[in-house]
Design an enzyme around this catalytic site. Structure first.
Site, short mmCIF file in Angstrom:
data_model
loop_
_atom_site.label_atom_id
_atom_site.label_comp_id
_atom_site.label_asym_id
_atom_site.label_seq_id
_atom_site.Cartn_x
_atom_site.Cartn_y
_atom_site.Cartn_z
CG HIS A 142 -2.08 0.94 1.10
ND1 HIS A 142 -3.36 0.54 1.40
CD2 HIS A 142 -2.17 2.24 0.72
CE1 HIS A 142 -4.19 1.56 1.21
NE2 HIS A 142 -3.47 2.60 0.80
CG LEU A 143 1.95 5.16 -2.91
CD1 LEU A 143 3.34 4.84 -3.41
CD2 LEU A 143 1.17 5.94 -3.95
CG HIS A 144 3.35 4.13 3.16
ND1 HIS A 144 3.34 2.84 2.65
CD2 HIS A 144 4.42 4.21 3.98
CE1 HIS A 144 4.38 2.17 3.14
NE2 HIS A 144 5.05 2.99 3.96
CD GLN A 145 5.17 12.10 -0.62
OE1 GLN A 145 5.66 11.94 -1.72
NE2 GLN A 145 4.42 13.14 -0.31
#
Length: 184
Positions: A142-145
């Protein structure tokens, strides 16, 4: 709650060798090291970023919600105020973001910087995406910055030599402070 305990310098270390070091223990980090709450498969089942979305802001440590992304505190922060901007949609790669998600992720990054400067006087930031587990993504599915606030002198002997970070505030208090400072 962060519990830091020190051992006495005269305590026996290893196989009886004494040394003069104080020890700081951060047992909460073991959950991260052992992969607690990390999804094991490619889908959204068990994904902490998908689970957090359904929680209240306080219980999920969510600072702000948008239409396509939300800002949340990192449970295992590098610095006080370390937060992440996460799309609601369960995707793994930056190239999978649609134009609206890309735009809102960028806008939330700007708002996070504004809130962190206002609430804590951050001098600078480390901002980045770790794409894939080989690139350091703890939750690659799950993409997260990450947005990590920085201050002059915030790297001292403790994290450099001791590999330990002391955080001066509980996560719930940090969440409330940043939510209040989040630009309208």
């Amino acid at each position: 709650m962060l519990a830091i305990m020190t051992s006495e310098p005269e305590q026996q270390i290893g196989v009886g060798t004494q040394d003069a070091f104080q020890r700081l223990w951060t047992p909460h980090r073991m959950a991260y090291i052992q992969g607690e709450n990390k999804p094991t498969g490619p889908g959204a089942d068990g994904c902490p970023f998908c689970v957090i979305q359904a929680k209240s802001d306080e219980d999920g440590l969510i600072i702000a919600r948008g239409e396509k992304v939300y800002a949340v505190l990192n449970l295992y922060p590098y610095n006080g105020g370390h937060l992440m901007v996460v799309p609601y949609r369960h995707i793994a790669d930056y190239t999978e973001l649609d134009p609206g998600e890309t735009s809102e992720l960028a806008e939330f990054t700007k708002q996070a910087m504004t809130a962190l400067r206002s609430a804590s006087g951050a001098h600078g930031f480390n901002i980045g995406l770790n794409q894939g587990s080989v690139a350091g993504a703890g939750i690659a599915a799950h993409l997260h910055q990450h947005i990590v606030p920085r201050w002059g002198g915030d790297t001292n002997f403790l994290p450099v030599i001791g590999h330990t970070k002391v955080l001066p505030q509980l996560l719930a208090d940090t969440r409330a402070m940043l939510a209040e400072a989040w630009p309208a």
